[in-house]
Design a protein around this motif. Structure first.
Motif, short mmCIF file in Angstrom:
data_model
loop_
_atom_site.label_atom_id
_atom_site.label_comp_id
_atom_site.label_asym_id
_atom_site.label_seq_id
_atom_site.Cartn_x
_atom_site.Cartn_y
_atom_site.Cartn_z
N PHE A 49 0.83 -1.20 0.00
CA PHE A 49 0.00 0.00 0.00
C PHE A 49 0.87 1.26 0.00
CE2 PHE A 49 -1.75 3.40 2.71
CZ PHE A 49 -2.75 3.85 1.87
N PHE A 50 1.80 1.31 0.93
CA PHE A 50 2.63 2.52 1.03
C PHE A 50 3.58 2.66 -0.16
CE2 PHE A 50 1.39 2.34 5.55
CZ PHE A 50 0.87 3.62 5.64
N PHE A 51 4.06 1.54 -0.71
CA PHE A 51 4.91 1.64 -1.90
C PHE A 51 4.13 2.21 -3.08
CE2 PHE A 51 6.08 -0.15 -6.00
CZ PHE A 51 7.32 0.44 -6.17
N PHE A 52 2.94 1.67 -3.34
CA PHE A 52 2.17 2.16 -4.50
C PHE A 52 1.73 3.60 -4.32
CE2 PHE A 52 1.56 -2.42 -5.52
CZ PHE A 52 2.16 -2.37 -6.77
N PHE A 53 1.36 3.98 -3.11
CA PHE A 53 0.98 5.37 -2.90
C PHE A 53 2.19 6.29 -3.06
CE2 PHE A 53 -2.80 7.65 -1.55
CZ PHE A 53 -2.31 8.93 -1.47
N SER A 54 3.35 5.87 -2.58
CA SER A 54 4.56 6.68 -2.74
C SER A 54 4.99 6.77 -4.20
CB SER A 54 5.69 6.09 -1.89
OG SER A 54 5.38 6.16 -0.54
N ALA A 55 4.88 5.66 -4.93
CA ALA A 55 5.21 5.68 -6.35
C ALA A 55 4.27 6.62 -7.10
CB ALA A 55 5.14 4.27 -6.93
N PHE A 56 2.98 6.56 -6.76
CA PHE A 56 2.01 7.47 -7.38
C PHE A 56 2.38 8.91 -7.08
CE2 PHE A 56 -1.91 9.96 -6.69
CZ PHE A 56 -2.38 10.00 -8.00
N LEU A 57 2.73 9.20 -5.83
CA LEU A 57 3.09 10.54 -5.42
C LEU A 57 4.31 11.03 -6.22
CD1 LEU A 57 2.90 12.05 -1.99
CD2 LEU A 57 5.09 12.20 -3.11
N ILE A 58 5.29 10.17 -6.37
CA ILE A 58 6.51 10.56 -7.10
C ILE A 58 6.19 10.82 -8.57
CG2 ILE A 58 8.74 9.69 -7.92
CD1 ILE A 58 9.01 8.34 -5.14
N LEU A 59 5.36 9.98 -9.17
CA LEU A 59 4.98 10.21 -10.57
C LEU A 59 4.22 11.52 -10.75
CD1 LEU A 59 3.92 6.64 -11.73
CD2 LEU A 59 5.91 7.94 -12.47
N VAL A 60 3.30 11.81 -9.83
CA VAL A 60 2.56 13.07 -9.91
C VAL A 60 3.50 14.25 -9.72
CG1 VAL A 60 0.79 14.47 -8.77
CG2 VAL A 60 0.35 12.06 -9.22
N LEU A 61 4.43 14.15 -8.78
CA LEU A 61 5.38 15.24 -8.57
C LEU A 61 6.24 15.47 -9.81
CD1 LEU A 61 6.60 14.76 -4.90
CD2 LEU A 61 4.96 16.42 -5.79
N ASP A 62 6.59 14.39 -10.50
CA ASP A 62 7.37 14.53 -11.73
C ASP A 62 6.55 15.23 -12.81
OD1 ASP A 62 9.77 14.10 -13.21
OD2 ASP A 62 8.71 12.51 -14.31
N LEU A 63 5.27 14.89 -12.91
CA LEU A 63 4.40 15.56 -13.88
C LEU A 63 4.23 17.04 -13.54
CD1 LEU A 63 1.60 12.89 -14.39
CD2 LEU A 63 3.32 13.61 -16.05
N VAL A 64 4.06 17.35 -12.27
CA VAL A 64 3.90 18.74 -11.84
C VAL A 64 5.18 19.51 -12.11
CG1 VAL A 64 3.57 20.23 -9.82
CG2 VAL A 64 2.10 18.24 -10.16
N LYS A 65 6.32 18.86 -11.91
CA LYS A 65 7.61 19.52 -12.18
C LYS A 65 7.71 19.92 -13.64
CE LYS A 65 12.49 18.52 -12.49
NZ LYS A 65 13.47 17.44 -12.52
N GLN A 66 7.21 19.07 -14.53
CA GLN A 66 7.25 19.38 -15.96
C GLN A 66 6.43 20.63 -16.29
OE1 GLN A 66 8.82 17.12 -18.25
NE2 GLN A 66 9.52 15.97 -16.49
N LYS A 67 5.30 20.78 -15.60
CA LYS A 67 4.39 21.90 -15.89
C LYS A 67 4.79 23.17 -15.14
CE LYS A 67 0.73 19.17 -17.49
NZ LYS A 67 0.38 19.30 -18.85
N SER A 68 5.03 23.04 -13.83
CA SER A 68 5.35 24.21 -13.02
C SER A 68 6.12 23.79 -11.78
CB SER A 68 4.06 24.93 -12.61
OG SER A 68 4.35 25.94 -11.68
N ILE A 69 7.41 24.05 -11.77
CA ILE A 69 8.27 23.65 -10.67
C ILE A 69 7.84 24.32 -9.36
CG2 ILE A 69 10.01 25.43 -11.07
CD1 ILE A 69 10.86 21.88 -10.05
#
Length: 132
Positions: A49-69
């Protein structure tokens, strides 16, 4: 294919696996099997549970970084708050139980939560320090 963006998730997987193995070994030596069998959630389920939620969080942060750091920090706070809310829902049955094994299960839950939160925070700091 850009494998650099998956480096953080691979690191999360490796560190999560190491944490799981250490946790499982500690349980093997110090927690009776009877207690482990009575846990509301297995150790494996919590780590997944915590791994998948953390992986999701990291992917979303990477997408947000692309749009607006500049929005990465706020997104981290929002997703971490969401994760805490979901974790509390998971924790409610453990808190409601009043058995001998309950303190061990609570402590185990919080150790896993804090361990993955520390890894997420580290990745977020790395993203914010690599502003361009």
């Amino acid at each position: 294919m850009n494998l650099q963006k998956f480096k953080s998730i691979f690191t999360l997987l490796v560190l999560g696996t190491i944490g799981y193995l250490i946790h499982k070994t500690a349980f093997y030596f110090w927690v009776p099997k009877l207690y482990q069998d009575q846990f509301v959630y297995t150790l494996e389920l919590l780590y997944l549970f915590f791994f998948f939620f953390s992986a999701f969080l990291i992917l979303v942060l990477d997408l947000v970084k692309q749009k607006s750091i500049n929005s990465v920090g706020y997104t981290f706070l929002l997703l971490t708050t969401l994760k805490m809310g979901i974790a509390y829902i998971f924790l409610k049955p453990i808190l409601a139980a009043n058995l001998e094994k309950t303190p061990i299960e609570k402590m185990s839950f919080f150790i896993i939560f804090i361990y993955f939160l520390a890894m997420e925070t580290y990745v977020t700091i790395r993203i914010l320090n690599n502003k361009q």
